[in-house]
Motif scaffolding. Structure first.
Motif, PDB file in Angstrom:
ATOM      1  N   THR A   1      -2.795  -7.538   4.765  1.00 17.75           N
ATOM      2  CA  THR A   1      -1.710  -8.362   4.225  1.00 17.75           C
ATOM      3  C   THR A   1      -2.109  -9.055   2.926  1.00 17.75           C
ATOM      4  OG1 THR A   1      -2.428 -10.155   5.682  1.00 17.75           O
ATOM      5  CG2 THR A   1      -0.667  -8.727   6.465  1.00 17.75           C
ATOM      6  N   TYR A   2      -3.398  -9.270   2.708  1.00 21.57           N
ATOM      7  CA  TYR A   2      -3.833  -9.855   1.435  1.00 21.57           C
ATOM      8  C   TYR A   2      -3.753  -8.815   0.312  1.00 21.57           C
ATOM      9  CZ  TYR A   2      -6.933 -11.652  -2.199  1.00 21.57           C
ATOM     10  OH  TYR A   2      -7.453 -12.045  -3.405  1.00 21.57           O
ATOM     11  N   LEU A   3      -4.159  -7.588   0.580  1.00 18.66           N
ATOM     12  CA  LEU A   3      -4.099  -6.553  -0.450  1.00 18.66           C
ATOM     13  C   LEU A   3      -2.658  -6.192  -0.792  1.00 18.66           C
ATOM     14  CD1 LEU A   3      -6.964  -4.137   0.658  1.00 18.66           C
ATOM     15  CD2 LEU A   3      -7.065  -6.083  -0.894  1.00 18.66           C
ATOM     16  N   LEU A   4      -1.847  -5.933   0.221  1.00 18.74           N
ATOM     17  CA  LEU A   4      -0.446  -5.551   0.013  1.00 18.74           C
ATOM     18  C   LEU A   4       0.360  -6.041   1.201  1.00 18.74           C
ATOM     19  CD1 LEU A   4       1.655  -4.013  -1.676  1.00 18.74           C
ATOM     20  CD2 LEU A   4       1.040  -1.937  -0.442  1.00 18.74           C
ATOM     21  N   PRO A   5       1.130  -7.119   1.050  1.00 17.95           N
ATOM     22  CA  PRO A   5       1.898  -7.652   2.185  1.00 17.95           C
ATOM     23  C   PRO A   5       2.866  -6.625   2.750  1.00 17.95           C
ATOM     24  CG  PRO A   5       1.819  -9.246   0.387  1.00 17.95           C
ATOM     25  CD  PRO A   5       1.241  -7.968  -0.155  1.00 17.95           C
ATOM     26  N   ASN A   6       3.224  -6.841   3.997  1.00 22.21           N
ATOM     27  CA  ASN A   6       4.070  -5.873   4.693  1.00 22.21           C
ATOM     28  C   ASN A   6       5.452  -5.757   4.059  1.00 22.21           C
ATOM     29  OD1 ASN A   6       2.085  -5.228   6.569  1.00 22.21           O
ATOM     30  ND2 ASN A   6       2.710  -6.835   7.974  1.00 22.21           N
ATOM     31  N   HIS A   7       6.031  -6.876   3.621  1.00 18.81           N
ATOM     32  CA  HIS A   7       7.378  -6.791   3.048  1.00 18.81           C
ATOM     33  C   HIS A   7       7.363  -6.039   1.713  1.00 18.81           C
ATOM     34  CE1 HIS A   7       5.739 -10.330   0.939  1.00 18.81           C
ATOM     35  NE2 HIS A   7       6.642 -10.092   0.014  1.00 18.81           N
ATOM     36  N   MET A   8       6.264  -6.136   0.954  1.00 19.54           N
ATOM     37  CA  MET A   8       6.157  -5.344  -0.276  1.00 19.54           C
ATOM     38  C   MET A   8       5.946  -3.873   0.041  1.00 19.54           C
ATOM     39  SD  MET A   8       3.870  -7.775  -2.745  1.00 19.54           S
ATOM     40  CE  MET A   8       4.365  -9.469  -3.114  1.00 19.54           C
ATOM     41  N   LEU A   9       5.180  -3.587   1.094  1.00 16.10           N
ATOM     42  CA  LEU A   9       4.971  -2.196   1.505  1.00 16.10           C
ATOM     43  C   LEU A   9       6.291  -1.548   1.899  1.00 16.10           C
ATOM     44  CD1 LEU A   9       2.903   0.046   2.248  1.00 16.10           C
ATOM     45  CD2 LEU A   9       2.787  -0.966   4.516  1.00 16.10           C
ATOM     46  N   LEU A  10       7.113  -2.246   2.653  1.00 16.85           N
ATOM     47  CA  LEU A  10       8.418  -1.706   3.035  1.00 16.85           C
ATOM     48  C   LEU A  10       9.337  -1.557   1.833  1.00 16.85           C
ATOM     49  CD1 LEU A  10       8.962  -3.782   6.287  1.00 16.85           C
ATOM     50  CD2 LEU A  10       8.571  -1.326   6.172  1.00 16.85           C
ATOM     51  N   SER A  11       9.265  -2.497   0.895  1.00 20.88           N
ATOM     52  CA  SER A  11      10.106  -2.408  -0.302  1.00 20.88           C
ATOM     53  C   SER A  11       9.734  -1.197  -1.151  1.00 20.88           C
ATOM     54  CB  SER A  11       9.976  -3.692  -1.114  1.00 20.88           C
ATOM     55  OG  SER A  11      10.733  -3.620  -2.304  1.00 20.88           O
TER      56      SER A  11
ATOM     57  N   PRO B   1       0.340  -8.942  -6.275  1.00 24.45           N
ATOM     58  CA  PRO B   1      -1.018  -9.289  -5.849  1.00 24.45           C
ATOM     59  C   PRO B   1      -2.061  -8.687  -6.791  1.00 24.45           C
ATOM     60  CG  PRO B   1       0.296  -8.470  -4.010  1.00 24.45           C
ATOM     61  CD  PRO B   1       1.064  -8.182  -5.256  1.00 24.45           C
ATOM     62  N   PRO B   2      -3.251  -9.264  -6.862  1.00 32.80           N
ATOM     63  CA  PRO B   2      -4.283  -8.728  -7.766  1.00 32.80           C
ATOM     64  C   PRO B   2      -4.656  -7.286  -7.448  1.00 32.80           C
ATOM     65  CG  PRO B   2      -4.868 -10.929  -7.007  1.00 32.80           C
ATOM     66  CD  PRO B   2      -3.683 -10.517  -6.214  1.00 32.80           C
ATOM     67  N   PHE B   3      -4.722  -6.945  -6.173  1.00 34.37           N
ATOM     68  CA  PHE B   3      -5.092  -5.578  -5.812  1.00 34.37           C
ATOM     69  C   PHE B   3      -4.040  -4.579  -6.279  1.00 34.37           C
ATOM     70  CE2 PHE B   3      -4.864  -2.087  -2.696  1.00 34.37           C
ATOM     71  CZ  PHE B   3      -6.132  -1.553  -2.855  1.00 34.37           C
ATOM     72  N   VAL B   4      -2.767  -4.952  -6.196  1.00 32.75           N
ATOM     73  CA  VAL B   4      -1.694  -4.042  -6.639  1.00 32.75           C
ATOM     74  C   VAL B   4      -1.739  -3.878  -8.154  1.00 32.75           C
ATOM     75  CG1 VAL B   4       0.805  -3.715  -6.677  1.00 32.75           C
ATOM     76  CG2 VAL B   4      -0.290  -4.646  -4.650  1.00 32.75           C
ATOM     77  N   LYS B   5      -2.069  -4.933  -8.893  1.00 33.49           N
ATOM     78  CA  LYS B   5      -2.183  -4.816 -10.339  1.00 33.49           C
ATOM     79  C   LYS B   5      -3.252  -3.800 -10.739  1.00 33.49           C
ATOM     80  CE  LYS B   5      -0.633  -9.507 -11.494  1.00 33.49           C
ATOM     81  NZ  LYS B   5      -1.015 -10.806 -12.106  1.00 33.49           N
ATOM     82  N   GLN B   6      -4.353  -3.753  -9.980  1.00 29.34           N
ATOM     83  CA  GLN B   6      -5.431  -2.838 -10.300  1.00 29.34           C
ATOM     84  C   GLN B   6      -5.086  -1.394  -9.955  1.00 29.34           C
ATOM     85  OE1 GLN B   6      -8.868  -4.293  -8.241  1.00 29.34           O
ATOM     86  NE2 GLN B   6      -8.888  -6.254  -9.319  1.00 29.34           N
TER      87      GLN B   6
END
Length: 737
Positions: free
Chosen positions: A474-484, A504-509
């Protein structure tokens, strides 16, 4: 905020607090009402109704008008248009960003974040260690809950002597010695029916199977004394090895202790136990720093596995597993107040309710989402941690007395359920091919095959990186963003960033990697989706919870030694009857219902049962249609071979026909016999001598074929009229006498 108190802002409402609270209530009601609107197949069905289209159109226009009135204050140039969703969405996103930016700037100005430090103004050079590495604690209150977080917290797992293993390998128990044992330590691997290793046997399985609570914890003791308040109770912080030695010496002298754990799981994959709270009647409250003493806490097995000492927990299902995972500590002799509340059938099973009922203490649970890695601990967190165990021994004694009054077997049932909790063993989380399905079911969305493939791919990819980085998913990619992301399947990188806002920082990378995965899922062929029940219908058909007198599934299995007569005497379950008419079961008819529309029907079939039967037929027809389409596609793929075979067959037939016609046209003329001589007509030529005839050239030799008679053959059919016209007229000679 009032205009009198703040004359610079007269446009504020006089009672801003009441306005915001009423506004939150209206927003909450609006969100709930919008969630009840039909979606998916139900929405498509309602779109066929004229009244539904009229109402939705009017509601859409009202929303646009109200949104324009709100945006006119912040962005007067922005005007939303009716039925232009794309344009409206972009403008709303821009307006929200502008509003949030202004709010953040105002908050920073009030808190003085952007102001220069006093050291900088005085020309003093700050120390890098204290200025850059000290944790910055922030408190955010949302309703009754307070979020306490901090920046610049060093990750505790980096300083552990034993490296954290997040791989898919089997988890091995950390226990190295076995105090209070009946059977010596032996780690045995457990296998399933397919021969796969699924875990290790519980090291204290034999001890737990033979465990019987001491008599002092079964007899009805006198009224316990109420514990003193927190201010009058001594507190000991255990964060060094000598302090741990003193705690172990004290625990060796007590017979009963209350235990609780504080856990952190947001910045680690498996989770970390940060604190252990212990309370005894003689020594007061102890707070053990589990991060600083991680490699020494295995010594707690000397007390926690002693069957003569009673360990009191509340909701110990997770605590028992965390003790095994982090320290190799096991529990023998547990009394769980949560299970006792179940047997007593209390209206609420939470610790907050137990403290209010038995101690008249209103526990403050607003710090339950705090970051327990903060060192040193703030005073608020210390008080919160002490409150979980300070009154727990008194509550357990009161509950044991009430259980003893109900019957001896009721108290034994709580000990039996607590023993089953101690028999649990920790195992790593395993990601399977269908691990993403619980998240999809909870979201109550309807995805096609491409969206489901994207959800599965992103879920597996996120889990792999979380294991490598030792971060929570959930820190790397929250569930609601994953579903979106899985639902939208954006075509460009900007769309991926828009679905994950704030990013999130991980998604930016990994924006490019996520974008490529989504594009690969967009290119997949759409598979037919079987008919699904709309969410509105499934919600309407939810069965109401019922309580039956003979439903004893929630009680433990005590074996064949239970005396049913004594059990019935000691146990008098209360049957709760619903007071709400909607939850009451309808009376059953004496005779089967018959439809008035069809008098010949023997039994009335409810609409939902009829729907289920038609759904099965629809699924069969849809599968059949899908197979027919597959067969047609396969036939088209073999079309080139079929055409080639047919063309070759036609060419062979044409070649055979041409050869047959050539054989018929070949004519062989036989030589006449030499004895027969044709009679030449003699002519009388005046004054001319006949010239000797030239020697005839021999005729070519033709191949021998069957003899054909050409005597009466009619050759005129081989000439057309044009050839007849070009023929020279026959010369006629007159005889001269």
């Amino acid at each position: 905020m009032n205009s009198v108190l703040n004359p610079e802002a007269p446009e504020f409402y006089p009672h801003l607090t009441s306005v915001t609270q009423s506004g939150y209530t209206k927003v909450n009601k609006s969100i709930r009402a919008s969630n009840q609107l039909p979606t998916g197949a139900s929405h498509d069905f309602f779109r066929t109704l004229i009244d539904f289209n009229i109402v939705t159109r009017q509601l859409g226009e009202n929303v646009i008008v109200q949104s324009n009135q709100i945006l006119a204050i912040e962005l007067p140039a922005v005007k939303l248009k009716c039925f232009d969703n794309e344009n409206n969405m972009d403008k709303i996103v821009d307006a929200n960003d502008s509003l949030l930016d202004r709010v953040n700037v105002n908050i920073d100005a009030v808190n003085g974040v952007n102001r220069p430090s006093e050291r900088f103004l005085d020309g003093m050079r700050p120390q890098v260690a204290s200025w850059n590495h000290a944790p910055v604690i922030a408190k955010i209150q949302m309703g009754e809950t307070v979020f306490i977080g901090a920046k610049n917290i060093p990750r505790p797992q980096l300083s552990f002597k034993d490296a954290v293993d997040n791989s898919d390998s089997l988890w091995v128990p950390r226990i190295s010695d076995k105090p209070n044992n009946i059977k010596p330590l032996a780690l045995s691997i457990l296998y399933n029916d397919e021969g796969e290793a699924v875990g290790y046997e519980h090291p204290y399985k034999v001890e737990l199977e033979l465990y019987r609570p001491p008599n002092r914890f079964l007899d009805s003791s006198p009224e316990p004394s109420f514990p003193p308040p927190l201010e009058d109770t001594p507190l000991t912080i255990v964060d060094t090895a000598p302090a741990l030695d003193g705690l172990m010496e004290h625990l060796a002298t007590v017979h009963e202790l209350a235990v609780d754990l504080e856990h952190h799981s947001y910045r680690t994959y498996q989770g970390i136990t940060c604190l252990i709270q212990i309370t005894t009647e003689e020594g007061g409250d102890f707070i053990v720093d589990a991060l600083a003493l991680r490699e020494h806490l295995h010594r707690l097995n000397e007390v926690f596995t002693d069957p003569k000492k009673l360990k009191v927990f509340h909701g110990a299902e997770n605590d028992v597993l965390w003790l095994q995972r982090d320290f190799g500590v096991y529990v023998v002799g547990l009394f769980d107040t949560h299970q006792a509340a179940r047997v007593l059938r209390l209206p609420s099973l939470s610790l907050k309710h137990l403290l209010m009922q038995y101690c008249a203490v209103d526990a403050d649970k607003k710090f339950q989402l705090a970051d327990w890695r903060i060192r040193p601990l703030p005073s608020e967190l210390v008080s919160y941690a002490r409150g979980d165990t300070h009154y727990l021994l008194y509550v357990a004694r009161r509950m044991r007395a009430e259980l003893a009054k109900l019957g001896h077997r009721q108290l034994l049932a709580v000990y039996e359920q607590s023993r089953h909790i101690c028999l649990q063993t920790y195992n790593k989380e395993v990601v399977r091919a269908d691990s993403h399905m619980p998240l999809y079911v909870r979201s109550r969305k309807s995805f096609n095959s491409r969206q489901l493939a994207a959800l599965k791919l992103l879920y597996t990819w996120r889990d792999q990186h979380a294991r490598e980085l030792d971060e929570s998913t959930t820190y790397l990619l929250p569930n609601h963003m994953l579903l979106s992301l899985a639902e939208s399947l954006p075509r460009d990188v900007q769309g991926v960033a828009a679905c994950c806002s704030p990013t999130p920082p991980f998604v930016k990378q990994h924006l490019v990697a996520i974008h490529r995965m989504l594009l690969s899922c967009r290119e997949l062929p759409l598979e037919p989706q079987l008919f699904q029940m709309p969410a509105s219908i499934s919600a309407m058909h939810a069965p109401a919870p019922t309580l039956h007198l003979h439903d004893l599934a929630h009680l433990p299995d005590m074996g064949c030694e239970i005396d049913l007569e004594r059990w019935s005497e000691g146990c008098s379950p209360t049957v709760f009857v619903a007071d709400v008419p909607a939850l009451m079961e309808p009376p059953r008819p004496a005779a089967p219902l018959v439809s008035d529309l069809n008098a010949e029907a023997k039994l009335f079939i409810p609409p939902f049962d009829r729907y289920r039967k038609y759904r099965a037929l629809a699924q069969i027809e849809e599968i059949k249609e899908y197979k027919d389409k597959e067969a047609k596609i396969a036939a088209l793929g073999r079309g080139d071979e079929l055409i080639k075979t047919e063309v070759l067959l036609k060419l062979q037939q044409a070649k055979t026909k041409i050869e047959n016609e050539k054989e018929k046209d070949v004519i062989v003329i036989e030589d006449e016999p030499a004895t027969k001589k044709k009679a030449h007509r003699k002519r009388k030529m005046s004054g001319e001598k006949p010239t000797p005839a030239a020697t005839p050239t021999p005729a070519p030799v033709l191949p021998k074929t069957e003899h054909t008679i050409y005597k009466n053959a009619n050759y005129r059919k081989f000439y057309d009229d044009s050839q007849k016209a070009r023929r020279q007229p026959k010369m006629k000679f007159k005889k001269h006498k």
